[in-house]
Structure formats: C-alpha cells, structure tokens
Design a protein around this motif. Sequence first.
Motif, PDB file in Angstrom:
ATOM      1  N   ILE A 209       0.835  -1.156  -0.167  1.00 12.94           N
ATOM      2  CA  ILE A 209      -0.022   0.067  -0.096  1.00 12.94           C
ATOM      3  C   ILE A 209       1.048   1.112   0.214  1.00 12.94           C
ATOM      4  O   ILE A 209       0.665   2.097  -0.656  1.00 12.94           O
ATOM      5  CB  ILE A 209      -1.018   0.032   1.243  1.00 12.94           C
ATOM      6  N   ILE A 210       1.732   1.408   0.917  1.00 15.37           N
ATOM      7  CA  ILE A 210       2.796   2.406   0.782  1.00 15.37           C
ATOM      8  C   ILE A 210       3.316   2.780  -0.268  1.00 15.37           C
ATOM      9  O   ILE A 210       3.705   4.098  -0.752  1.00 15.37           O
ATOM     10  CB  ILE A 210       3.808   2.329   2.171  1.00 15.37           C
ATOM     11  N   SER A 211       3.925   1.578  -0.843  1.00 15.35           N
ATOM     12  CA  SER A 211       4.637   1.696  -2.173  1.00 15.35           C
ATOM     13  C   SER A 211       3.834   1.914  -3.399  1.00 15.35           C
ATOM     14  O   SER A 211       4.044   3.011  -4.217  1.00 15.35           O
ATOM     15  CB  SER A 211       5.598   0.556  -2.564  1.00 15.35           C
ATOM     16  N   GLY A 212       2.760   1.431  -3.563  1.00 18.88           N
ATOM     17  CA  GLY A 212       1.878   1.166  -4.554  1.00 18.88           C
ATOM     18  C   GLY A 212       0.861   2.281  -4.783  1.00 18.88           C
ATOM     19  O   GLY A 212       0.465   2.749  -5.969  1.00 18.88           O
ATOM     20  N   LEU A 213       0.332   2.937  -3.885  1.00 19.67           N
ATOM     21  CA  LEU A 213      -0.614   3.997  -3.773  1.00 19.67           C
ATOM     22  C   LEU A 213       0.136   5.319  -3.232  1.00 19.67           C
ATOM     23  O   LEU A 213      -0.744   6.189  -3.031  1.00 19.67           O
ATOM     24  CB  LEU A 213      -1.675   3.628  -2.600  1.00 19.67           C
ATOM     25  N   HIS A 214       1.374   5.412  -3.144  1.00 22.80           N
ATOM     26  CA  HIS A 214       2.006   6.808  -2.835  1.00 22.80           C
ATOM     27  C   HIS A 214       1.687   7.709  -3.801  1.00 22.80           C
ATOM     28  O   HIS A 214       1.544   7.715  -5.110  1.00 22.80           O
ATOM     29  CB  HIS A 214       3.342   6.522  -2.754  1.00 22.80           C
ATOM     30  N   GLU A 215       1.175   8.800  -3.510  1.00 25.03           N
ATOM     31  CA  GLU A 215       0.704  10.017  -4.273  1.00 25.03           C
ATOM     32  C   GLU A 215      -0.539   9.701  -4.872  1.00 25.03           C
ATOM     33  O   GLU A 215      -0.912  10.599  -5.881  1.00 25.03           O
ATOM     34  CB  GLU A 215       1.793  10.467  -4.946  1.00 25.03           C
ATOM     35  N   HIS A 216      -1.272   8.650  -4.631  1.00 30.27           N
ATOM     36  CA  HIS A 216      -2.532   8.226  -5.581  1.00 30.27           C
ATOM     37  C   HIS A 216      -3.535   9.148  -4.822  1.00 30.27           C
ATOM     38  O   HIS A 216      -3.728   9.171  -3.868  1.00 30.27           O
ATOM     39  CB  HIS A 216      -2.904   6.728  -5.588  1.00 30.27           C
ATOM     40  N   GLY A 217      -4.329   9.805  -5.961  1.00 32.69           N
ATOM     41  CA  GLY A 217      -5.543  10.689  -5.159  1.00 32.69           C
ATOM     42  C   GLY A 217      -4.787  11.854  -4.173  1.00 32.69           C
ATOM     43  O   GLY A 217      -5.659  12.263  -3.493  1.00 32.69           O
ATOM     44  N   GLY A 218      -3.631  12.252  -4.665  1.00 31.10           N
ATOM     45  CA  GLY A 218      -3.106  13.415  -3.852  1.00 31.10           C
ATOM     46  C   GLY A 218      -2.681  13.000  -2.401  1.00 31.10           C
ATOM     47  O   GLY A 218      -2.595  13.803  -1.499  1.00 31.10           O
ATOM     48  N   MET A 219      -2.691  11.881  -1.905  1.00 28.96           N
ATOM     49  CA  MET A 219      -2.459  11.116  -0.529  1.00 28.96           C
ATOM     50  C   MET A 219      -1.414  10.491  -0.440  1.00 28.96           C
ATOM     51  O   MET A 219      -0.947   9.707  -1.665  1.00 28.96           O
ATOM     52  CB  MET A 219      -3.554  10.468   0.045  1.00 28.96           C
ATOM     53  N   ALA A 220      -0.348  10.579   0.447  1.00 27.97           N
ATOM     54  CA  ALA A 220       0.993   9.641   0.710  1.00 27.97           C
ATOM     55  C   ALA A 220       0.484   8.177   0.812  1.00 27.97           C
ATOM     56  O   ALA A 220      -0.598   7.803   1.167  1.00 27.97           O
ATOM     57  CB  ALA A 220       1.615  10.039   1.785  1.00 27.97           C
ATOM     58  N   GLY A 221       1.462   7.231   0.744  1.00 30.34           N
ATOM     59  CA  GLY A 221       1.220   5.825   0.925  1.00 30.34           C
ATOM     60  C   GLY A 221       0.981   5.639   2.069  1.00 30.34           C
ATOM     61  O   GLY A 221       0.005   4.689   2.380  1.00 30.34           O
ATOM     62  N   TRP A 222       1.398   6.183   3.303  1.00 26.29           N
ATOM     63  CA  TRP A 222       0.879   5.794   4.564  1.00 26.29           C
ATOM     64  C   TRP A 222      -0.384   6.224   5.137  1.00 26.29           C
ATOM     65  O   TRP A 222      -0.860   5.838   5.939  1.00 26.29           O
ATOM     66  CB  TRP A 222       2.228   6.611   5.442  1.00 26.29           C
TER      67      TRP A 222
END
Length: 435
Positions: free
Chosen positions: A174-187
């Motif tokens: 999640i942290i690696s793959g969704l980082h900056e997706h939708g304007g939010m950080a992976g964490w």
Amino acid sequence: MVIKSEYADSQQLIFTEKTTYSKVFWRLLPFLLSCYIVSYLDRVNVGFAKLQMLDDLGFSEAVYGLGAGVFFIGYVIFEVPSNMVMMRVGPKLWICRIMITWGIISALMAVVTTPTSFYLLRFLLGAAEAGFIPAVLYYLTLWFPTSQRGKATAIFMTGIPLSGVLGGPLSGWIISGLHEHGGMAGWQWMFILEAIPAILLGIMCYFYLNNSVDSADWLTEQEKAMIKADVAREAKEKPLHSTRDGLVNPKVWMLSGIYFFFTMGLYGISFWLPSIIRESGIKDPLTVGLLTAIPYTGALVFMVLVGRSSDRAKERRWHLAAPAILGAIGLVISIIYSHNTTGALIAMTVAAMGILTCIPQFYTLPPAILSGAAAAMGLAIANSVGSVAGFVSPYLIGWVKDATGSTDIGVSVVAVALLIGAGLVLAQPARLLNR
C-alpha cells in the motif's frame, strides 16, 4: 456385558466431548482470530507508516517513539474500566464497540500533521482498543475448560505473527503502490484501508457472537449442558473468583510483573522491525514489508510447536522462560549483524520466534488460578502492566536512536528485560505455574 456397556458409554462420552468442543472451536476461533489480526495490525502499522511519514511530516525518531508508546497510556488507563463495563453489558456488545471505535480512530491517523495530533490520536486509539484482549480471553473461559482452552488460546494468539505475515507485505504494498495516488501519501492510504476491516468485523461481532452458552442456538441442549458442567466444575477448583481477587491478589501482580518484561520484547520487535531491516540496507517499502514476513512466519511455527509441547507435558515454566532467553539471544545477534541484511534477518527471526512465543505461553497462566470475575479483572491487570512496557520500549529505542544514531543500546536493554522476565519465571514454584 456390564463392562462392555460401561466402555461403550465412556467412548460415546469422549466422542461427544470431542465433537462438541470441535464445533465450538470452529465457530469461534476463526472469527476471533481474524479480529485479533486486524487489532494487532492497526496497533503496530505505524511502524510501516514511519518509513514515509517521518520525512513527510518532519518528525524525529523520538517523536515517533513517543507516539508509538502513547497508545499504551490510553490503553492502561481504560483497560480495567473497559472490562468492568464488559462484565455489565456482555462480551458481544462490548467487543463490537471496541472494534468499531478503534477502526474509526485508526483511519483518522491519515490526517495527522503535527506531533500533537499524532500523540492525541495514538492515545485515543489505545483508549478505544483497551479491553479487547482480556475481553476475548475471558470470553474463551465461558466456552472452554482448561483442558480445552490451551489450544484455543494458542490459536487466538497466533494473530500476532499472522498480522506480521499478512500485514507486512500488505502495508509495504500500500505504501509503495498507492503513494501520491489521489493526492495522498502511501502511509495515509495504509491507515485508511487497514482500518476498514476493523469496522466491518466489529459490526459482525454483534450478530455473530453469543454472550453465553445458553444463547447459542447452534449448540444442542446436550452440548450446552456438557460445556456448562465442565466450566462450572473447573471453576470450583480455582482459588480466586471475585473481582477483588483479580485486582489485589499478589499472585496476579506477580504474573503481571513477569508480563511487563516480555512485553518489552514484543513491542521492541513490533514497532522497530521495519526500521531495523531498512537500516541493514533495504530501502524499498514493499521489500521491507516482504522481509518482515519472514521473522513472523518463523514465530508462527515455533509458537504452535511450543504450545503443543507445553500442553502435552503440562509444563509451563521452561516453556515460557526458554523462549524468552532465545529472544534475548536473537536480539543481541541482530546488533552484531545490524549492517548485514541476511545476518540481521536471521537474528530477528530467532528473536521473533522466542519473543512472540512468550505471549501465548504467558496467557495460559492467569486462568489456571482465576475464574469468573477474577479472570476478567486479572487478565485486564496483566495486560495493563504489560502495556506500560509497550510505552517504555518504543520510546526508549526512539530516544536512543536520536541520541546515538543507532538502535543498538535500546535493543540491548530490551534483551536484558527478556532475561529478567525469564529469571522471574524460573524463580516461581513449579506448582503455581505448571497447571
């Protein structure tokens, strides 16, 4: 003919007992185990968030360590009151409330921007989750006598390593793959997505669990009578029954003190394992997550094997002390190989095998001398005292990391704590612990 008839009756009784407790086991344990996996993951996933959020928010290692530990201040303050309320409203409703509120607060961790908001939400998360583990362990005493409860408790406690086996790769992805997706950080995505199962399982608790054996429409009247008779007969043999016994008896506080030192090791591993692996030379969050699954997998296997051996031998002292010693050895070796990924990973696997095995082995002890309200309060006291160590351990390691640039001294202190715990266990008379 009489002898054959008595033998047949005896065999039928054994068969009925086996099938009854097997039915209870498969009805309750998979669901409760799922709840615990989610619980533990939401408690310690801040260790993965740390890989990004410290840089994003400008937090120091000490701020992280304090935030990780503040969870346990809320936990300690509300642990005993939580179990007192549970005794009034029933386990089903209270476990439901606990899971829904901690899920909501865990999701709100995604909006943390300052150290103050970090501390506040971690405190509230601890307050919300307070009472969950002792409530479930007390709940198991309603359904299983000691002869059957060892296996049930051990399986429930595998939620700790399973949360690492499943949660490590999931959090890393999640942290690696969704980082900056939708304007939010992976964490931020990690906190939100990993909170959803807690809320859903909390709602399911209300409809799935029964407050008592009598209300279980999935059991026959004969099965209900057998379980109630077994639990009632065992309760008469235990010396401590009342709420007061669970709160003030010296044996309860002695066991709680032992648990404090083992919990130092548990949360030293849980909150800092991702960081220790990264310091060995691995930078990618997904790879860190995948590698953290290795120590937890080893711990899962070792935990089950030691649990079976302990039940079979009816020996508790060495089955509790020896894993603590093994955990301390693993931590010391991890310091020696702190800059070698393979060596550090092997050492942390050994440490995790020992440390995580201490937890289910410890929880076989309080129900051996407690029943009824005393069991509920005694388990809450032990968990509260252990939670103090949950505050001390991550904060200590974070403070040492800021002061020295290394986690080595903090990890060494945790190793010493495990050895102290092992020594206290071996100092107790065998007749007290070997039940």
